[in-house]
Design a protein around this motif. Sequence first.
Motif, PDB file in Angstrom:
ATOM      1  N   PRO A  80       0.805  -1.350  -0.001  1.00  0.00           N
ATOM      2  CA  PRO A  80      -0.068   0.141  -0.030  1.00  0.00           C
ATOM      3  C   PRO A  80       0.987   1.190  -0.032  1.00  0.00           C
ATOM      4  O   PRO A  80       2.134   1.466   0.277  1.00  0.00           O
ATOM      5  N   SER A  81       0.350   2.157  -0.460  1.00  0.00           N
ATOM      6  CA  SER A  81       0.728   3.588  -0.554  1.00  0.00           C
ATOM      7  C   SER A  81       0.069   4.642  -0.548  1.00  0.00           C
ATOM      8  O   SER A  81      -1.301   4.261  -0.621  1.00  0.00           O
ATOM      9  N   PRO A  82       0.387   5.897  -0.162  1.00  0.00           N
ATOM     10  CA  PRO A  82      -0.731   6.972  -0.088  1.00  0.00           C
ATOM     11  C   PRO A  82      -1.437   7.149  -1.488  1.00  0.00           C
ATOM     12  O   PRO A  82      -2.555   7.681  -1.612  1.00  0.00           O
ATOM     13  N   LEU A  83      -0.896   6.678  -2.626  1.00  0.00           N
ATOM     14  CA  LEU A  83      -1.572   6.860  -4.000  1.00  0.00           C
ATOM     15  C   LEU A  83      -2.198   5.435  -4.515  1.00  0.00           C
ATOM     16  O   LEU A  83      -2.644   5.221  -5.353  1.00  0.00           O
ATOM     17  N   GLY A  84      -2.154   4.678  -3.330  1.00  0.00           N
ATOM     18  CA  GLY A  84      -2.982   3.296  -3.699  1.00  0.00           C
ATOM     19  C   GLY A  84      -2.003   2.108  -3.573  1.00  0.00           C
ATOM     20  O   GLY A  84      -0.666   2.296  -3.873  1.00  0.00           O
ATOM     21  N   SER A  85      -2.480   0.779  -3.456  1.00  0.00           N
ATOM     22  CA  SER A  85      -1.470  -0.306  -3.637  1.00  0.00           C
ATOM     23  C   SER A  85      -1.090  -0.447  -4.979  1.00  0.00           C
ATOM     24  O   SER A  85      -1.628  -0.040  -5.916  1.00  0.00           O
ATOM     25  N   GLY A  86       0.123  -1.217  -4.950  1.00  0.00           N
ATOM     26  CA  GLY A  86       0.707  -1.398  -6.437  1.00  0.00           C
ATOM     27  C   GLY A  86       1.821  -2.593  -6.131  1.00  0.00           C
ATOM     28  O   GLY A  86       2.391  -2.474  -5.045  1.00  0.00           O
ATOM     29  N   TRP A  87       2.211  -3.115  -7.147  1.00  0.00           N
ATOM     30  CA  TRP A  87       3.387  -4.251  -7.088  1.00  0.00           C
ATOM     31  C   TRP A  87       4.601  -3.311  -7.193  1.00  0.00           C
ATOM     32  O   TRP A  87       4.880  -2.723  -8.213  1.00  0.00           O
ATOM     33  N   ARG A  88       5.529  -3.367  -6.021  1.00  0.00           N
ATOM     34  CA  ARG A  88       6.786  -2.679  -6.138  1.00  0.00           C
ATOM     35  C   ARG A  88       7.945  -3.837  -5.952  1.00  0.00           C
ATOM     36  O   ARG A  88       7.671  -4.879  -5.231  1.00  0.00           O
ATOM     37  N   PRO A  89       8.908  -3.784  -6.547  1.00  0.00           N
ATOM     38  CA  PRO A  89       9.854  -4.405  -7.030  1.00  0.00           C
ATOM     39  C   PRO A  89      10.735  -4.879  -5.495  1.00  0.00           C
ATOM     40  O   PRO A  89      10.930  -3.791  -4.797  1.00  0.00           O
ATOM     41  N   ASN A  90      11.039  -6.153  -5.424  1.00  0.00           N
ATOM     42  CA  ASN A  90      12.045  -6.183  -4.096  1.00  0.00           C
ATOM     43  C   ASN A  90      13.187  -5.934  -4.228  1.00  0.00           C
ATOM     44  O   ASN A  90      13.941  -5.710  -5.465  1.00  0.00           O
ATOM     45  N   VAL A  91      13.857  -5.199  -3.501  1.00  0.00           N
ATOM     46  CA  VAL A  91      15.210  -4.665  -3.496  1.00  0.00           C
ATOM     47  C   VAL A  91      16.226  -5.231  -2.347  1.00  0.00           C
ATOM     48  O   VAL A  91      15.672  -5.292  -0.992  1.00  0.00           O
ATOM     49  N   LEU A  92      17.295  -4.961  -2.595  1.00  0.00           N
ATOM     50  CA  LEU A  92      18.351  -5.452  -1.660  1.00  0.00           C
ATOM     51  C   LEU A  92      18.637  -4.376  -0.530  1.00  0.00           C
ATOM     52  O   LEU A  92      18.632  -3.154  -0.990  1.00  0.00           O
ATOM     53  N   GLN A  93      18.504  -4.553   0.769  1.00  0.00           N
ATOM     54  CA  GLN A  93      18.565  -3.953   1.907  1.00  0.00           C
ATOM     55  C   GLN A  93      19.757  -4.207   2.581  1.00  0.00           C
ATOM     56  O   GLN A  93      20.069  -5.207   3.029  1.00  0.00           O
ATOM     57  N   VAL A  94      20.573  -2.912   2.807  1.00  0.00           N
ATOM     58  CA  VAL A  94      21.977  -3.275   3.718  1.00  0.00           C
ATOM     59  C   VAL A  94      21.917  -2.006   4.602  1.00  0.00           C
ATOM     60  O   VAL A  94      21.404  -0.931   4.516  1.00  0.00           O
ATOM     61  N   TYR A  95      21.749  -2.699   5.954  1.00  0.00           N
ATOM     62  CA  TYR A  95      21.854  -1.633   7.140  1.00  0.00           C
ATOM     63  C   TYR A  95      23.268  -1.735   7.986  1.00  0.00           C
ATOM     64  O   TYR A  95      23.815  -2.662   8.156  1.00  0.00           O
ATOM     65  N   GLY A  96      23.625  -0.649   8.634  1.00  0.00           N
ATOM     66  CA  GLY A  96      24.672  -0.610   9.583  1.00  0.00           C
ATOM     67  C   GLY A  96      25.947  -0.479   8.648  1.00  0.00           C
ATOM     68  O   GLY A  96      26.060   0.173   7.854  1.00  0.00           O
ATOM     69  N   GLY A  97      27.003  -0.884   9.562  1.00  0.00           N
ATOM     70  CA  GLY A  97      28.369  -0.692   9.099  1.00  0.00           C
ATOM     71  C   GLY A  97      29.366   0.589   9.830  1.00  0.00           C
ATOM     72  O   GLY A  97      30.431   0.613   9.634  1.00  0.00           O
TER      73      GLY A  97
END
Length: 219
Positions: A80-97
């Motif tokens: 979901p988003s403020p503009l409505g639901s939609g298919w959004r690509p999976n992305v690699l997430q990197v945290y910390g370091g």
Amino acid sequence: MSGLFATDPSLPYLAMRFRTLLTYLSLLPLSACTKSCNDYDNNEEFARAQLPAYTETGANTLGCVLGAQKWTVLGSQNSPSPLGSGWRPNVLQVYGGSSVPPLLEVRGTMSGVRNSEVFYDREIALTFLLSDTLGGLRLLGEDTVRTRPGHYREYMEALDLIPYVGYHSSARRPVRLLIRKLDRQRRTVSGTFAGMLYGGSLSGHDSLAVTDGRFDVKY
């Protein structure tokens, strides 16, 4: 005036064009929705999925063989988003370091969708220290009894999101992660990993093999 229109030979043609225009206008919202609201389907791409090549350039890739399935960051999530639901690509997430000690988390999801119905949705995460001491070997285990509150943990997990069950690395038989290149100036790290993950009583399976693991990320 009516006689003029009655005898005008172009009138049938104009009337046909007018009816065509009305038909087009009536179908316009439907056509727009059909174009923008098509069912999402990546079933064929999922079936052809391959592991990313091993690189040492900060390519932001993650992959392994998880059980019998080749796994990499692939597919989309219906979010979901403020503009409505939609298919959004999976992305690699990197945290910390940037913490002390420098702990990094690399996380991604692979989704298989057929006609907007998700049939495979598995997320994996690696959490490890950015250290190339001891030849770059990191032992990823999960032991909540021995880990002190607030202390770092190096571990791997895999989460099945349908149904929601998890597998975790064990301190007794840890996943072996090898940092093969660490560039602190360019803030890139790459390496390989393999081992076993263990499920709880709700998973229905005792273990899940991890082979041919590789990662190459910027942090």
